[in-house]
Design a protein around this motif. Structure first.
Motif, PDB file in Angstrom:
ATOM      1  N   ASP A   1      37.269  43.930  37.517  1.00 10.77           N
ATOM      2  CA  ASP A   1      38.509  43.226  37.417  1.00 10.77           C
ATOM      3  C   ASP A   1      39.125  43.354  36.274  1.00 10.77           C
ATOM      4  O   ASP A   1      40.085  44.111  35.865  1.00 10.77           O
ATOM      5  CB  ASP A   1      38.315  42.095  38.349  1.00 10.77           C
ATOM      6  CG  ASP A   1      39.788  41.355  38.453  1.00 10.77           C
ATOM      7  OD1 ASP A   1      40.851  42.051  38.592  1.00 10.77           O
ATOM      8  OD2 ASP A   1      39.972  39.906  38.149  1.00 10.77           O
ATOM      9  N   ASP A   2      38.394  42.364  35.208  1.00  9.27           N
ATOM     10  CA  ASP A   2      38.947  41.960  34.118  1.00  9.27           C
ATOM     11  C   ASP A   2      39.060  43.468  33.216  1.00  9.27           C
ATOM     12  O   ASP A   2      40.117  43.423  32.433  1.00  9.27           O
ATOM     13  CB  ASP A   2      38.040  41.199  33.360  1.00  9.27           C
ATOM     14  CG  ASP A   2      38.916  40.438  32.093  1.00  9.27           C
ATOM     15  OD1 ASP A   2      39.791  39.793  32.237  1.00  9.27           O
ATOM     16  OD2 ASP A   2      38.233  40.483  30.951  1.00  9.27           O
TER      17      ASP A   2
ATOM     18  N   LEU B   1      37.874  41.369  46.751  1.00  5.16           N
ATOM     19  CA  LEU B   1      36.531  41.198  47.228  1.00  5.16           C
ATOM     20  C   LEU B   1      35.822  39.818  46.357  1.00  5.16           C
ATOM     21  O   LEU B   1      34.916  39.349  46.870  1.00  5.16           O
ATOM     22  CB  LEU B   1      35.801  42.359  46.986  1.00  5.16           C
ATOM     23  CG  LEU B   1      36.035  43.561  47.967  1.00  5.16           C
ATOM     24  CD1 LEU B   1      35.249  44.822  47.546  1.00  5.16           C
ATOM     25  CD2 LEU B   1      35.936  43.078  49.450  1.00  5.16           C
ATOM     26  N   LEU B   2      36.127  40.014  45.104  1.00 10.54           N
ATOM     27  CA  LEU B   2      35.626  38.883  44.488  1.00 10.54           C
ATOM     28  C   LEU B   2      36.046  37.357  44.885  1.00 10.54           C
ATOM     29  O   LEU B   2      35.181  36.637  44.811  1.00 10.54           O
ATOM     30  CB  LEU B   2      35.849  39.131  43.075  1.00 10.54           C
ATOM     31  CG  LEU B   2      35.240  40.225  42.138  1.00 10.54           C
ATOM     32  CD1 LEU B   2      36.136  40.440  40.882  1.00 10.54           C
ATOM     33  CD2 LEU B   2      33.808  39.969  41.956  1.00 10.54           C
ATOM     34  N   ASP B   3      37.088  37.354  45.498  1.00  5.75           N
ATOM     35  CA  ASP B   3      37.536  36.168  46.083  1.00  5.75           C
ATOM     36  C   ASP B   3      37.004  35.949  47.373  1.00  5.75           C
ATOM     37  O   ASP B   3      37.242  34.694  47.891  1.00  5.75           O
ATOM     38  CB  ASP B   3      39.022  36.224  46.230  1.00  5.75           C
ATOM     39  CG  ASP B   3      39.788  36.281  44.766  1.00  5.75           C
ATOM     40  OD1 ASP B   3      39.173  35.915  43.917  1.00  5.75           O
ATOM     41  OD2 ASP B   3      41.006  36.600  44.844  1.00  5.75           O
ATOM     42  N   GLN B   4      36.200  36.688  48.021  1.00  7.58           N
ATOM     43  CA  GLN B   4      35.701  36.376  49.210  1.00  7.58           C
ATOM     44  C   GLN B   4      34.053  36.070  49.034  1.00  7.58           C
ATOM     45  O   GLN B   4      33.560  36.074  47.647  1.00  7.58           O
ATOM     46  CB  GLN B   4      35.527  37.723  50.123  1.00  7.58           C
ATOM     47  CG  GLN B   4      37.124  38.037  50.322  1.00  7.58           C
ATOM     48  CD  GLN B   4      36.958  39.372  51.508  1.00  7.58           C
ATOM     49  OE1 GLN B   4      36.458  39.490  52.298  1.00  7.58           O
ATOM     50  NE2 GLN B   4      37.904  40.175  51.200  1.00  7.58           N
ATOM     51  N   ASP B   5      33.284  35.817  49.878  1.00  6.51           N
ATOM     52  CA  ASP B   5      31.906  35.484  49.716  1.00  6.51           C
ATOM     53  C   ASP B   5      31.017  36.127  50.803  1.00  6.51           C
ATOM     54  O   ASP B   5      30.278  35.270  51.583  1.00  6.51           O
ATOM     55  CB  ASP B   5      31.734  33.941  49.829  1.00  6.51           C
ATOM     56  CG  ASP B   5      30.596  33.298  49.625  1.00  6.51           C
ATOM     57  OD1 ASP B   5      29.794  33.755  48.855  1.00  6.51           O
ATOM     58  OD2 ASP B   5      30.002  32.608  50.122  1.00  6.51           O
ATOM     59  N   ILE B   6      31.072  37.398  50.706  1.00  2.00           N
ATOM     60  CA  ILE B   6      30.069  38.054  51.980  1.00  2.00           C
ATOM     61  C   ILE B   6      29.339  39.094  51.271  1.00  2.00           C
ATOM     62  O   ILE B   6      28.724  39.604  52.031  1.00  2.00           O
ATOM     63  CB  ILE B   6      31.308  38.768  52.814  1.00  2.00           C
ATOM     64  CG1 ILE B   6      32.081  39.955  52.066  1.00  2.00           C
ATOM     65  CG2 ILE B   6      32.094  37.942  53.669  1.00  2.00           C
ATOM     66  CD1 ILE B   6      32.711  40.951  53.068  1.00  2.00           C
TER      67      ILE B   6
ATOM     68  N   MET C   1      30.386  37.333  37.680  1.00  3.65           N
ATOM     69  CA  MET C   1      29.713  37.266  38.892  1.00  3.65           C
ATOM     70  C   MET C   1      28.657  36.392  39.075  1.00  3.65           C
ATOM     71  O   MET C   1      27.987  35.984  39.924  1.00  3.65           O
ATOM     72  CB  MET C   1      28.875  38.548  39.120  1.00  3.65           C
ATOM     73  CG  MET C   1      29.745  39.998  39.081  1.00  3.65           C
ATOM     74  SD  MET C   1      30.544  40.172  40.659  1.00  3.65           S
ATOM     75  CE  MET C   1      29.597  41.405  41.524  1.00  3.65           C
ATOM     76  N   ASP C   2      28.371  35.594  37.995  1.00  3.56           N
ATOM     77  CA  ASP C   2      27.428  34.568  37.825  1.00  3.56           C
ATOM     78  C   ASP C   2      27.733  33.536  39.015  1.00  3.56           C
ATOM     79  O   ASP C   2      28.988  33.062  38.844  1.00  3.56           O
ATOM     80  CB  ASP C   2      27.062  34.051  36.518  1.00  3.56           C
ATOM     81  CG  ASP C   2      26.024  33.083  36.348  1.00  3.56           C
ATOM     82  OD1 ASP C   2      24.846  33.635  37.163  1.00  3.56           O
ATOM     83  OD2 ASP C   2      25.927  32.749  35.311  1.00  3.56           O
TER      84      ASP C   2
END
Length: 373
Positions: free
Chosen positions: A134-135, A183-188, A211-212
């Protein structure tokens, strides 16, 4: 063992023929797990031969090595936000090649796509080595691609929309399509291993450290190295050892979900069970406050709906499972099956307890194995 095959995949409904190299442990067969792996935009499948051999031998698995779309033997296929469709075909191939357990390993831009597979839980495990998520695709960081190391031209060629070198603005306009923020905003996500050098010129450290704290995710900045840890043997070993443990856990036999026919319910009040066993549940490792809360919530020993013993304890177990705290989840599902396997829901809770206990086993201070004798 080595094989070279052509796997039929698709992109936007069109057929894509993908040359893959299959490197297998000498004893690997249809009961073995599979790694699919690729390099990035300038390091391709044959360049990473040592990595594939390390995974195959240590993890006793098959490795399916491929080139990303836009690169190597797939240079005629664009690399973009549709490339995961091609990779989806390779995941399907891998599941059919082995026992159905698949890890996606990605190196550099390949790590972008393995992160996508992991965050979306397309595979059972994912390893991200130097993958931008992302960044790195913000305008500030994308400008680093133009700093004279050729990465802008490399990316333009891989994306495949031009026949001559475009202006920098076009790069800044196009790279946001790769952002995985949604996807980073999700938790799957599936269990993931994320690593990169701490001094990478091309990839933002925030794409690693960000990602930590995710469930089932291990994150490392490898010291004194650059992009993809410079492929340092020590870093490769860390990734291999992580997957070796995961594959071993996935090979343990699961618990049965078949409820014995010689079991029955009986008259016992939930408040009496809590009165007599709450201290035991706490000493298993369950928080005392949580046990007290459930004592006031559970109103039915054998019912399966809200207020039921299994229902309420399983909610707790599932919450810990989703957080990646598999040991506490195992204890909660253990309480859910209490005091006897007298209903199907308790048999199911036992299976969940075994599953989470096995997943917790890599952190045990002792060696662990599970067998059927």
């Amino acid at each position: 063992a080595f094989d070279r095959r052509i796997v039929t995949c698709s992109r936007e409904g069109a057929e894509v023929l993908v040359p893959v190299h299959v490197l297998s442990h000498p004893e690997a067969d249809s009961s073995s797990p599979v790694v699919i792996g690729s390099g990035g935009v300038d390091t391709w499948k044959m360049d990473l031969h040592k990595v594939w051999v390390a995974f195959a031998l240590a993890c006793r698995c098959h490795v399916v090595a491929f080139d990303l779309p836009g690169n190597g033997e797939l240079s005629h296929v664009p690399m973009d936000n549709k490339s995961d469709q091609v990779i989806g075909g390779l995941i399907k191939f891998a599941r059919e090649l082995g026992n159905g357990i698949v890890c996606h390993f990605g190196f550099s831009m390949g790590g972008h796509y393995s992160a996508l597979s992991g965050l979306r839980h397309d595979t059972d495990y994912a390893i991200v080595c130097g993958g931008p998520t992302d960044d790195s695709f913000t305008e500030r960081n994308a400008m680093r691609l133009t700093e004279g190391f050729g990465m802008d031209g490399i990316m333009f060629n891989a994306i495949g929309r031009w026949t001559k070198m475009p202006e920098t603005k076009e790069l800044l306009d196009v790279v946001p399509m790769f952002s995985l923020k949604y996807l980073l905003d999700q938790d799957i996500n599936c269990p993931m291993y994320v690593i990169n050098g701490d001094s990478d010129f091309h990839i933002s450290n925030a794409d690693v450290t960000g990602m930590d704290g995710r469930k089932d995710t291990e994150v490392h900045l490898y010291p004194n190295t650059g992009h993809c840890c410079n492929a340092e043997p020590g870093a490769i070993k860390m990734m291999v050892e992580w997957l070796k443990t995961k594959f071993r856990v996935s090979s343990f036999p699961p618990a049965s979900t078949d409820m014995p026919s010689n079991k029955f319910t009986f008259d016992v009040k939930p408040e009496n069970l809590f009165e007599e066993r709450s201290a035991q549940f706490v000493n298993w490792g369950l928080p005392e406050e949580q046990v007290r809360s459930l004592a006031s919530t559970v109103s039915d020993t054998w019912g399966d709906g809200p207020g039921g013993w299994v229902y309420e304890w399983s909610k707790v177990g599932k919450a810990y499972e989703e957080q990646g705290d598999h040991m506490t989840a195992a204890m909660a599902f253990g309480a859910a099956k209490f005091p006897t396997i007298s209903t199907q829901s308790r048999q199911d809770a036992l299976a969940k307890q075994v599953d989470n206990y096995v997943k917790a086993s890599p952190k045990f201070p002792v060696a662990f194995d599970r067998r059927i004798v």
